[in-house]
Scaffold this motif. Structure first.
Motif, PDB file in Angstrom:
ATOM      1  N   THR A   1      -2.168 -10.598 -18.065  1.00 48.25           N
ATOM      2  CA  THR A   1      -3.445 -10.943 -17.812  1.00 48.25           C
ATOM      3  C   THR A   1      -4.230  -9.887 -17.198  1.00 48.25           C
ATOM      4  O   THR A   1      -3.894  -9.289 -16.328  1.00 48.25           O
ATOM      5  CB  THR A   1      -3.518 -12.109 -16.819  1.00 48.25           C
TER       6      THR A   1
ATOM      7  N   THR B   1      -6.868  -7.799 -15.286  1.00 52.66           N
ATOM      8  CA  THR B   1      -8.076  -8.086 -14.401  1.00 52.66           C
ATOM      9  C   THR B   1      -9.289  -7.321 -14.815  1.00 52.66           C
ATOM     10  O   THR B   1      -9.005  -6.100 -14.932  1.00 52.66           O
ATOM     11  CB  THR B   1      -7.571  -7.648 -12.822  1.00 52.66           C
TER      12      THR B   1
ATOM     13  N   GLY C   1       0.099  -6.366 -13.026  1.00 53.36           N
ATOM     14  CA  GLY C   1      -0.139  -7.768 -13.451  1.00 53.36           C
ATOM     15  C   GLY C   1       1.311  -8.226 -13.212  1.00 53.36           C
ATOM     16  O   GLY C   1       1.520  -9.361 -14.069  1.00 53.36           O
TER      17      GLY C   1
END
Length: 151
Positions: free
Chosen positions: A34, A36, A130
């Motif tokens: 994911t 950021t 992550g």
């Protein structure tokens, strides 16, 4: 088409390019990442704000390069503009003798790109991102390549 200094008005495009290109950079790593967003990551945002940033503008921002203290912190190109010389033009605009950078070891395409532009692997480091450990190659601009760049 021009490489020019970053302005505050470029920030939304830079954030979009960062998100998409960062995901592509890590595409060959095991696991799901994911990303950021740049605007939501205080550490990356601080590093971006203190960097010298250039953008490639062709009626809209298609890529950007961020440097600080002889280190290429970021060179990201919009998905539809990759493979069209945008990254090379940005790299040519920021390269300095002895410049260093880090590139995900699993990203063979990016490692080949930097090697074509005179960078050589000088070591490796592992950094968390992550929740995953990512191996990065530290690359430096070979002396002969720096001399040949006219910089």
């Amino acid at each position: 088409m021009t490489v020019r200094p970053f302005t505050a008005a470029d920030f939304p495009a830079v954030c979009r390019i960062y998100r998409d290109a960062r995901l592509a950079e890590l595409a060959f790593e095991p696991g799901n990442f994911t990303i950021t967003p740049l605007e939501e990551d205080p550490t990356l945002r601080q590093a971006f704000d203190e960097s010298d940033v250039l953008v490639f503008d062709d009626g809209g921002v298609l890529g950007f390069a961020a440097t600080w203290g002889g280190h290429l912190r970021a060179l990201f190109v919009a998905d539809g503009a990759r493979g069209n010389g945008v990254g090379a033009k940005l790299l040519d605009a920021v390269r300095t003798p002895g410049m260093s950078l880090h590139v995900a070891h699993s990203n063979a395409g990016a490692r080949r790109f930097y090697a074509r532009h005179g960078f050589v692997v000088a070591g490796q480091t592992v950094r968390p991102y992550g929740g995953h450990e990512v191996t990065y190659d530290r690359m430096t601009l070979a002396a002969a390549a720096a001399e040949g760049s006219g910089q």
